[in-house]
Design an enzyme around this catalytic site. Structure first.
Site, short mmCIF file in Angstrom:
data_model
loop_
_atom_site.label_atom_id
_atom_site.label_comp_id
_atom_site.label_asym_id
_atom_site.label_seq_id
_atom_site.Cartn_x
_atom_site.Cartn_y
_atom_site.Cartn_z
N ASN A 1 7.55 10.35 6.69
CA ASN A 1 6.51 9.84 5.81
C ASN A 1 7.14 9.76 4.43
OD1 ASN A 1 4.35 9.17 4.23
ND2 ASN A 1 2.95 10.66 5.12
N HIS B 277 2.33 7.39 8.50
CA HIS B 277 1.44 7.51 7.34
C HIS B 277 0.16 8.17 7.79
CE1 HIS B 277 4.07 4.98 5.01
NE2 HIS B 277 4.16 4.17 6.05
#
Ligand code: DQA
Length: 145
Positions: A77, A103
């Protein structure tokens, strides 16, 4: 006993993800990063995890290079660097280990500037919009591939 070797998984979290729990909980949820990562570790005893978080772009490049030839998979991420970082794109391309972009939020439901990811094309896949489950789904893919 399972004689198979544990899969080595690196989980990398980029800028501002150290503030999970405090940061815009309506978007990112109320769990802290530590809670989320501990839950991941508990869920996959068959994997050996390394967790890394940094707010600094170059440190994310460094850790991808460091683990990118030995780990079995990387869950990334990249936070806001997702939308800006050619250097992280190039680091992912440079290594052999498959990288899954994750995400917490669905970036395509949000501001236009989040609709462009510079790293997706270098990754094996992208998972977003499922909160901490995005990480779980990425790990599931990486340990089963
Ligand atoms: C994020 C989405 C990014 O646009 C943002 O900059 C983040 C978090 C997510 O997990 O939803 O920091 O990567």
């Amino acid at each position: 006993m399972n004689a198979e070797k544990k899969k080595k998984i690196l989980v990398v979290n980029g800028p501002n993800l150290n503030l999970l729990g405090l940061r815009e909980p309506g978007i990112y949820g109320s769990a802290t990063l530590d809670e989320g990562m501990k839950a991941l570790e508990a869920r996959f005893p068959q994997a050996e995890f390394t967790f890394f978080q940094s707010n600094i772009e170059g440190e994310l490049v460094d850790v991808i290079q460091q683990y990118g030839f030995t780990a079995d998979g990387i869950v990334l991420n990249a936070g806001a660097y997702t939308h800006t970082s050619v250097a992280i794109h190039d680091a992912i391309k440079a290594v052999r280990t498959p990288v899954v972009e994750v995400h917490l939020s669905n970036i395509y439901q949000r501001e236009l500037f989040r609709h462009t990811s510079l790293i997706t094309s270098a990754c094996v896949g992208i998972i977003g919009g499922f909160g901490m489950d995005s990480y779980r789904l990425a790990v599931e893919y990486l340990i089963n591939r």
